[in-house]
Enzyme design. Structure first.
Site, PDB file in Angstrom:
ATOM      1  N   TYR A 105      37.271  37.029  37.634  1.00  0.00           N
ATOM      2  CA  TYR A 105      36.433  35.920  38.106  1.00  0.00           C
ATOM      3  C   TYR A 105      37.339  34.785  38.549  1.00  0.00           C
ATOM      4  O   TYR A 105      38.083  34.220  37.748  1.00  0.00           O
ATOM      5  CB  TYR A 105      35.476  35.482  37.003  1.00  0.00           C
ATOM      6  CG  TYR A 105      34.546  34.346  37.364  1.00  0.00           C
ATOM      7  CD1 TYR A 105      34.351  33.928  38.671  1.00  0.00           C
ATOM      8  CD2 TYR A 105      33.820  33.695  36.371  1.00  0.00           C
ATOM      9  CE1 TYR A 105      33.492  32.891  38.982  1.00  0.00           C
ATOM     10  CE2 TYR A 105      32.938  32.665  36.666  1.00  0.00           C
ATOM     11  CZ  TYR A 105      32.792  32.263  37.978  1.00  0.00           C
ATOM     12  OH  TYR A 105      31.934  31.228  38.269  1.00  0.00           O
ATOM     13  N   LYS A 116      34.696  38.784  41.124  1.00  0.00           N
ATOM     14  CA  LYS A 116      33.728  37.772  41.537  1.00  0.00           C
ATOM     15  C   LYS A 116      34.531  36.603  42.065  1.00  0.00           C
ATOM     16  O   LYS A 116      35.363  36.038  41.348  1.00  0.00           O
ATOM     17  CB  LYS A 116      32.854  37.317  40.375  1.00  0.00           C
ATOM     18  CG  LYS A 116      31.935  36.149  40.754  1.00  0.00           C
ATOM     19  CD  LYS A 116      31.234  35.538  39.547  1.00  0.00           C
ATOM     20  CE  LYS A 116      30.434  34.313  39.949  1.00  0.00           C
ATOM     21  NZ  LYS A 116      29.795  33.641  38.774  1.00  0.00           N
ATOM     22  N   ILE A 165      27.000  37.294  42.350  1.00  0.00           N
ATOM     23  CA  ILE A 165      26.613  36.742  41.053  1.00  0.00           C
ATOM     24  C   ILE A 165      26.314  35.277  41.327  1.00  0.00           C
ATOM     25  O   ILE A 165      27.233  34.482  41.556  1.00  0.00           O
ATOM     26  CB  ILE A 165      27.710  36.917  39.996  1.00  0.00           C
ATOM     27  CG1 ILE A 165      27.986  38.405  39.751  1.00  0.00           C
ATOM     28  CG2 ILE A 165      27.309  36.230  38.693  1.00  0.00           C
ATOM     29  CD1 ILE A 165      29.077  38.684  38.733  1.00  0.00           C
TER      30      ILE A 165
END
Length: 294
Positions: free
Chosen positions: A136, A164, A206
């Site tokens: 992330y 992400k 997301i």
């Protein structure tokens, strides 16, 4: 496990004013986003105020989510602490509960590791758990950037299955998509860039706004996959009106207030996050009503 894809809301964690978990409210949030067409749920992220939860609360969020989702959609969980040791502790807790298909691990915050230290950090975490790990990158909040070369290096590490990316740089995303190994997923983490990322080849998003208007966010993905670019573009443009309001109050207040306006009580945020200007609330009400009608 199928590769993470589609619209995966980064869920808020409903809390009372003392910071205690509102268990029934969490169940209502889960039903809201699943009934809204979301392709998965993501708990214990920054939208979920992981930084404000103690270990007991984190475990309970996982337990309730696994029990209540009951296999309807895949569940992803954050293991985003500051140190490698603490990320491993959270990862092992999630794994011990069971029912979660992958972890998301944010770069450390409050410190600025080198790229070499980041490689060691993520590799060590991935080696400590049987759960797949999604990197992330959110430099706007952590002030730590996972460089493209670092992402590509980590993409070859066993157990690391995707990224992400909330940096918002589409050129960067396109390069990762062009050079990623087969099976490495890329998920957009900036709500305003979902459709452009999908057009570039991303696997989904997301998105925190998926708490409030899950049908809109999931609709962008579904329309794009169905070949309806006009509908996907319409929904992406409309979502922008909500996204610009999110940063007009202390994060994630607008998400919880937006949920309340959508008919789901998500409680309070952890103190000191408390104030939503009345004028902002009225703007938010209009936006939520408009998006809910799309």
């Amino acid at each position: 496990m199928s590769s993470p894809h589609g619209s995966i809301p980064a869920l808020v964690t409903p809390l009372d004013e003392e910071g205690e978990l509102l268990e029934d409210s969490l169940r209502h949030v889960l039903d809201h986003v699943i009934d809204g067409g979301s392709h998965g749920v993501f708990i214990l992220g920054s939208s979920g105020e992981i930084y404000a939860l103690d270990d007991r609360q984190k475990r309970r969020v996982v337990e309730i989510t696994v029990e209540h989702v009951a296999g309807r959609v895949p569940i992803y969980a954050g293991a985003s602490e500051i140190t490698t040791r603490d990320c491993i502790r959270t990862a092992r807790m999630v794994e011990s509960v069971g029912g979660v298909v992958a972890l998301s691990v944010l770069t450390p915050y409050f410190m600025t590791p080198t790229q070499g230290e980041l490689v060691e950090h993520f590799s060590t975490i991935a080696g400590s758990t049987d759960l797949p790990v999604v990197l992330y990158n959110n430099p706007g909040r952590t002030h730590v950037q996972l460089e493209v070369e670092t992402v590509l290096r980590l993409s070859e590490v066993d157990g690391i299955i995707g990224l992400k990316d909330s940096a918002g740089d589409l050129g960067r995303v396109r390069r990762i998509l062009a050079e990623r190994p087969e099976g490495f997923c890329v998920l957009m983490g900036m709500d305003a860039r979902i459709l452009p990322a999908l057009e570039a080849g991303a696997d989904g998003a997301i998105a925190s706004t998926g708490n409030v208007v899950p049908r809109v966010v999931a609709g962008i993905y579904d329309a794009f996959r169905a070949g309806d670019g006009a509908r996907a573009a319409e929904l992406q443009a409309a979502l922008g009106a909500l996204r610009v309001l999110v940063d007009r109050a202390t994060f994630p207040l607008v998400l919880k207030e937006g949920l309340r306006l959508a008919g789901v009580d998500a409680g309070s945020c952890a103190a000191p996050a408390r104030e939503v200007d009345p004028a902002l609330r009225e703007e938010l009400r209009e936006v939520v009503d408009t998006l809910s009608a799309l």
